[in-house]
Design an enzyme around this catalytic site. Structure first.
Site, PDB file in Angstrom:
ATOM      1  N   ARG A 238       0.825  -1.344   0.090  1.00 41.33           N
ATOM      2  CA  ARG A 238       0.090  -0.045   0.152  1.00 41.33           C
ATOM      3  C   ARG A 238       0.970   1.432   0.039  1.00 41.33           C
ATOM      4  O   ARG A 238       1.969   1.332   0.686  1.00 41.33           O
ATOM      5  CB  ARG A 238      -0.813   0.103   1.206  1.00 41.33           C
ATOM      6  CG  ARG A 238      -1.993  -1.018   1.350  1.00 41.33           C
ATOM      7  CD  ARG A 238      -3.191  -0.582   0.341  1.00 41.33           C
ATOM      8  NE  ARG A 238      -4.266  -1.606   0.304  1.00 41.33           N
ATOM      9  CZ  ARG A 238      -4.236  -2.584  -0.340  1.00 41.33           C
ATOM     10  NH1 ARG A 238      -3.652  -2.854  -1.425  1.00 41.33           N
ATOM     11  NH2 ARG A 238      -5.375  -3.290  -0.149  1.00 41.33           N
ATOM     12  N   GLU A 267      -3.683   7.643  -3.803  1.00 44.14           N
ATOM     13  CA  GLU A 267      -4.333   7.325  -4.898  1.00 44.14           C
ATOM     14  C   GLU A 267      -5.441   7.811  -5.357  1.00 44.14           C
ATOM     15  O   GLU A 267      -6.149   7.900  -4.420  1.00 44.14           O
ATOM     16  CB  GLU A 267      -4.274   5.669  -4.959  1.00 44.14           C
ATOM     17  CG  GLU A 267      -2.980   4.820  -5.148  1.00 44.14           C
ATOM     18  CD  GLU A 267      -3.096   3.351  -4.943  1.00 44.14           C
ATOM     19  OE1 GLU A 267      -3.976   2.909  -5.116  1.00 44.14           O
ATOM     20  OE2 GLU A 267      -1.858   2.806  -4.608  1.00 44.14           O
ATOM     21  N   HIS A 285      -1.596   0.566  -9.432  1.00 43.48           N
ATOM     22  CA  HIS A 285      -2.181  -0.394  -8.656  1.00 43.48           C
ATOM     23  C   HIS A 285      -2.651  -1.646  -9.411  1.00 43.48           C
ATOM     24  O   HIS A 285      -4.069  -1.637  -9.487  1.00 43.48           O
ATOM     25  CB  HIS A 285      -3.120   0.177  -7.731  1.00 43.48           C
ATOM     26  CG  HIS A 285      -3.652  -0.372  -6.435  1.00 43.48           C
ATOM     27  ND1 HIS A 285      -3.859   0.076  -5.499  1.00 43.48           N
ATOM     28  CD2 HIS A 285      -3.441  -1.879  -6.111  1.00 43.48           C
ATOM     29  CE1 HIS A 285      -4.032  -0.792  -4.240  1.00 43.48           C
ATOM     30  NE2 HIS A 285      -3.777  -1.926  -4.714  1.00 43.48           N
TER      31      HIS A 285
HETATM   32  O1  LIG Z   1      -4.389  -4.162  -3.564  1.00 35.90           O
HETATM   33  C1  LIG Z   1      -5.108  -5.143  -3.841  1.00 35.90           C
HETATM   34  C2  LIG Z   1      -5.699  -6.063  -2.933  1.00 35.90           C
HETATM   35  O2  LIG Z   1      -5.637  -5.784  -1.621  1.00 35.90           O
HETATM   36  O3  LIG Z   1      -6.249  -7.066  -3.507  1.00 35.90           O
END
Ligand SMILES: O=CC(=O)O
Length: 319
Positions: A238, A267, A285
């Protein structure tokens, strides 16, 4: 007397709210089974909840838009939050516990893709793949690239994804070490209880832990400086794991060699300075966005919802 097979009861009357647009497959499959509400078709959450709050028994969120306390509190009939993500940092887990609301996520099915992307970011960065493509087109100056094989890889968080990254990096002949809350048995990897020691002994540092209050900014200026001017930082966790301001200054000032990032602190915003740097590889992402994995994640979300409404055990419960 003839027996009539009635099949499983229809769930078409059950109201399910999706918090934001996701892959079309999950939208279509949810709509086939449930009374699906799409939040993005309403002007605001309050405009939606004023009319439909009492219809919603399940909420499907993702890594971007989950269920914060105010959302949970506005839905009096909410029974389950099933997130289309492995991370559940966008869900107020304590509030769900207090309200007796079940929570599920999508572990396992996305592990390989996210681990593959971590390696892809490292390879793209070290081999300067995007730059060499440009060189091919523009006949610009030759520059040496850097090896991945044999580099010391440090992993922050040795859960499913961290372990899968370790397995892949081992295949590249990289010695692996890691930092996590506690030492894991039988990994064959070196454990560092102190993250600064891990960074100081790594050439490539990969963030693969989940986001909690303890891991927020786990990579700060000190960790970046311990990794040093030849170090590479990869983040598929993250954005909030890294102090992005400290990262940008280290990259600009040459205190860190490069970074491969799939996630960002705010983001979808990515700071201009990061976008203009040569020594970064950035993806928006997309760690679990392959067609195959999106379908497997959707199937798991739906299987959890169906299990819940049939009174069966949840497949991947968080709460
Ligand atoms: O970031 C993506 C997830 O947590 O699946």
């Amino acid at each position: 007397m003839a027996f009539v097979h009635l099949g499983p009861p229809s769930m078409k009357a059950i109201g399910v709210l999706m918090t934001c647009e996701m892959h079309s497959y999950i939208e279509e499959e949810l709509a086939k089974r449930f009374n699906l509400f799409k939040l993005w078709n309403y002007s605001s959450f309050s405009a939606f909840s004023q009319v439909h709050a009492n219809s919603i028994r399940a909420l499907v969120g993702n890594a971007k838009v989950g269920a914060e306390a105010a959302t949970i509190d506005s839905l009096p009939k909410l029974e389950i939050v099933s997130t289309y993500s492995v991370g559940f940092d966008k869900i107020d887990i304590n509030r769900c516990r207090e309200r007796g609301i079940r929570v599920t996520n999508t572990p396992n099915v996305l592990t390989d893709d996210v681990a593959d992307l971590a390696i892809a970011l490292a390879l793209t960065l070290l081999f300067r793949i995007s730059h060499t493509v440009n060189r091919l087109c523009q006949h610009s100056a030759f520059q040496f690239t850097t090896k991945l094989s044999g580099k010391a890889v440090g992993i922050i968080g040795l859960g499913r994804i961290g372990s899968a990254i370790g397995k892949r990096a081992t295949a590249f002949g990289c010695p692996i070490s890691y930092h996590s809350r506690s030492e894991k048995p039988d990994t064959g990897y070196k454990y560092y209880p102190n993250i600064l020691d891990l960074a100081a002994n790594s050439e490539i540092l990969v963030v693969a832990c989940s986001l909690t209050d303890e891991t927020h900014h786990i990579v700060n200026r000190q960790v970046i400086d311990a990794l040093g001017p030849k170090g590479i930082l990869i983040n598929i966790g993250r954005g909030q794991h890294i102090d992005q301001h400290a990262l940008v200054s280290a990259l600009t000032e040459g205190r860190l060699a490069g970074a491969g990032l799939d996630v960002f602190e705010n983001e979808p915003d990515v700071p201009e300075e990061l976008l203009s740097l040569e020594n970064v590889v950035l993806t928006p992402h997309v760690g679990s966005d392959t067609v195959e994995t999106c379908m497997a994640m959707a199937d798991l979300v739906i299987a959890n919802l169906e299990a819940h409404f049939l009174g069966k055990p949840l497949l991947t419960p968080v709460v």
